[in-house]
Design an enzyme around this catalytic site. Structure first.
Site, PDB file in Angstrom:
ATOM      1  N   TYR A 206       0.848  -1.199   0.000  1.00  0.00           N
ATOM      2  CA  TYR A 206       0.000   0.000   0.000  1.00  0.00           C
ATOM      3  C   TYR A 206       0.878   1.242   0.000  1.00  0.00           C
ATOM      4  CZ  TYR A 206      -3.407   3.446   1.695  1.00  0.00           C
ATOM      5  OH  TYR A 206      -4.203   4.553   1.837  1.00  0.00           O
ATOM      6  N   CYS A 207       0.646   2.142  -0.956  1.00  0.00           N
ATOM      7  CA  CYS A 207       1.320   3.437  -1.039  1.00  0.00           C
ATOM      8  C   CYS A 207       2.835   3.221  -1.114  1.00  0.00           C
ATOM      9  CB  CYS A 207       0.917   4.305   0.155  1.00  0.00           C
ATOM     10  SG  CYS A 207       1.488   6.020   0.056  1.00  0.00           S
ATOM     11  N   LEU A 208       3.623   3.800  -0.211  1.00  0.00           N
ATOM     12  CA  LEU A 208       5.069   3.616  -0.239  1.00  0.00           C
ATOM     13  C   LEU A 208       5.445   2.151  -0.109  1.00  0.00           C
ATOM     14  CD1 LEU A 208       6.349   6.497   2.087  1.00  0.00           C
ATOM     15  CD2 LEU A 208       5.820   6.586  -0.336  1.00  0.00           C
TER      16      LEU A 208
ATOM     17  N   GLY B  71       3.869  -0.284  -1.397  1.00  0.00           N
ATOM     18  CA  GLY B  71       3.726  -0.878  -2.714  1.00  0.00           C
ATOM     19  C   GLY B  71       4.913  -0.577  -3.614  1.00  0.00           C
TER      20      GLY B  71
ATOM     21  N   LEU C  13      -1.558  -1.225  -4.071  1.00  0.00           N
ATOM     22  CA  LEU C  13      -2.701  -0.401  -3.688  1.00  0.00           C
ATOM     23  C   LEU C  13      -2.286   1.072  -3.642  1.00  0.00           C
ATOM     24  CD1 LEU C  13      -4.030  -2.567  -0.691  1.00  0.00           C
ATOM     25  CD2 LEU C  13      -4.620  -2.761  -3.118  1.00  0.00           C
TER      26      LEU C  13
END
Length: 593
Positions: A326-328, A330, A354
């Site tokens: 998720y975010c960083l 990912g 994500l």
């Protein structure tokens, strides 16, 4: 005849020893310390970066008589309908508004703003706002980045003077004041004094006891089965008699606590996945201190993802893993997946990203705060502290959404006298973490400034990696209102890899769009899969031709995972002899302030 002598150069006329800086380390430290002190008053924003952007815009504008003539003509042309509107409103007529606010601007949405003279005030403000947008954009010669900075700064300055921000020009405030006999202002004054006291003493807001990790949030049952100096690995207890054999490893962003994906039981992604028959592991990052200043991106990859995979392989042996970032988290996962593929490590059954970017050329409004000057300045701030502080990060994100996070809150909190009514997402958002000096510097330079990952220049263990090496199927999820990872930027993973990519575009923003549990009203999504051999479809075409489905994207993603999983089996044990359970979830790292 006069002798012609060559002009001195740096090569044939070295600088005299007396002119060389005698103490380069000392002078550099002095400069960095000055920047660090300045950063405490500028929210870590570089004055040089802002000044250069302003000069770039101003010099080019002064050298563009045609553009200045257009600005004068534009001001006059739009002033006429504003004056007609003001005259008609004063006479009691109801003409259509000549200026329409942006879709996300709700400052003048109430019916009170349609009454004279407040409708004229709001229209005059929108007139000024639109004129300045025209004045700060489309000037030949101004660099794209600096133009965006100037336009953004002009918008921020204008927002200060919005009629919605002053009690005497805000009809909603005046109405409530009359109805409550001024009690709202008394409560607002108390709220203001409380905030002022907190700022003076450095005291943070007391956490909402309803959303304490392990109680109201982050309360899905499980065990911490592994811990090192950077992560705790949580394995969640099964709730079904059988599970899909391939476990899920979730790599959250380290900029905030992990439990964005394990909020209240009603909207916890972790709890929902466990209920669908998935074995779920979650990385919980340590909140770094000044002692962790030298932790770099390689440490986050090695002590984070790779260490977690080793533990999972011991607990669930001879089974591939569905990795989700998720975010960083990912972005880091895409780096780890590329490195694993390069080195012949095929432990990943799939990769899900994500709201995570792998190409940072169009990385959203956060790029307003990222250029060489800004990164160097921020490095000096972090050099002094050893980390990037939570308040410094919050300041930048507040500027990106100042209408919602600054001015609207000021009106509600100080003028309307309303208390801040929290929820689980707001409590999580206030529970920020720090970021180590070295890691954040590497992240900004290698990814945002140099875009090394997308260009195949990102080195891992001394050798470059390429996203094209990834062979596991990818599911990428973008959100329609994401100001951190714009969905078109997330979509680029399809042209950066040579594998099958399923793209999901869901309604909502960077956080709320991801936390979109089944049953959540008003949610919708689009989904399609592009095989490696398929022709490219650009994002604008994709969003037009892909059907919109109502409901939560979680169900579609769970089905995607199930299609890439084996027949269901009995749940694995919580931990093993080599990785025994250490403590109950959510563990200790998530509680670190």
């Amino acid at each position: 005849m006069n002798e012609i002598r060559p002009q001195p150069t740096a090569a044939n006329n070295p600088q005299p020893e007396s002119f060389r800086p005698p103490f380069p380390v000392f002078t550099e430290s002095t400069d960095r310390l000055m920047h660090a002190v300045q950063g405490r008053f500028t929210m870590a924003l570089s004055p040089a970066s802002l000044g250069l952007a302003y000069l770039d815009w101003l010099v080019h504008l002064m050298n563009s008589p045609g553009k200045m003539g257009e600005l004068a003509q534009n001001a006059a042309a739009k002033a006429l309908p504003l004056m007609r509107y003001a005259a008609a409103s004063a006479a009691g007529q109801t003409d259509p508004d000549p200026f329409v606010p942006l879709a996300q601007d709700s400052r003048f949405a109430s019916a009170e703003w349609q009454k004279y003279p407040y409708n004229v005030l709001s229209q005059a403000f929108l007139y000024t706002e639109q004129w300045w947008h025209y004045a700060t954009t489309n000037i030949r010669g101004v660099s794209r980045h600096r133009q965006q900075v100037v336009e953004f700064a002009a918008r921020q300055l204008l927002d200060v003077f919005s009629p919605a921000n002053f009690p005497l020009t805000n009809p909603d405030v005046l109405k409530v004041t009359l109805e409550q006999g001024g009690q709202n202002l008394a409560r607002g004054w108390q709220n203001y004094c409380d905030d002022l006291l907190r700022q003076a003493t450095g005291r943070d807001y007391a956490p909402d006891p309803r959303y304490t990790p392990g109680q109201g949030v982050a309360c899905t049952p499980g065990k911490v089965v592994y811990r090192n100096k950077l992560i705790e690995l949580i394995q969640y207890a099964p709730t079904t008699e059988t599970v899909h054999p391939e476990p899920i490893l979730i790599v959250p962003a380290w900029i905030m606590k992990y439990y964005i994906l394990d909020l209240s039981p009603a909207n916890s992604m972790v709890r929902w996945l466990v209920g669908q028959g998935h074995t779920v592991f979650m990385i919980s990052w340590k909140n770094p201190t000044a002692e962790d200043r030298d932790l770099g991106m390689s440490d986050y990859r090695r002590l984070g993802i790779m260490a977690a995979l080793d533990a999972i392989n011991a607990i669930v042996p001879e089974t591939k893993v569905h990795a989700t970032g998720y975010c960083l988290g990912g972005t880091l996962l895409s780096i780890a997946a590329s490195e694993m593929s390069r080195d012949g490590d095929d432990r990943l059954a799939s990769v899900t990203l994500l709201a995570a970017q792998t190409d940072f050329e169009d990385a959203g409004e956060i790029m307003l705060f990222i250029d060489e000057s800004q990164v160097a300045y921020l490095e000096d701030v972090m050099w002094d502290q050893g980390f990037l502080d939570t308040k410094q990060m919050a300041g930048a994100f507040q500027l990106l959404r100042s209408n919602d996070l600054v001015w609207s809150r000021m009106v509600r909190h100080y003028f309307l006298g309303e208390a801040d009514h929290g929820n689980d997402l707001m409590a999580w958002n206030a529970d920020a973490t720090r970021m180590p000096y070295r890691m954040h510097s590497e992240y900004l330079r290698r990814l945002f400034l140099d875009n090394s990952l997308a260009k195949g220049r990102f080195n891992v263990d001394g050798r470059p990696i390429a996203l094209t090496d990834i062979r596991a199927p990818i599911c990428a999820v973008g959100t329609t209102k994401d100001h951190v990872a714009p969905w078109k930027s997330v979509y680029k993973i399809g042209i950066l890899t040579d594998t099958d990519v399923t793209f999901i575009l869901c309604s909502g923003g960077h956080n709320a769009g991801i936390v979109s549990e089944p049953g959540h009203k008003g949610r919708s999504f689009q989904i399609s899969t592009q095989a490696d051999a398929d022709k490219y479809v650009d994002p604008d075409t994709w969003v037009l031709v892909t059907p919109v489905q109502q409901g939560s994207w979680w169900s579609a993603w769970s089905a995607w995972l199930a299609e890439r999983s084996g027949a269901r089996v009995a749940p694995p044990p919580l931990g093993t002899k080599d990785y025994p359970p250490l403590t109950e979830a959510p563990g200790s790292y998530v509680l670190m302030g």
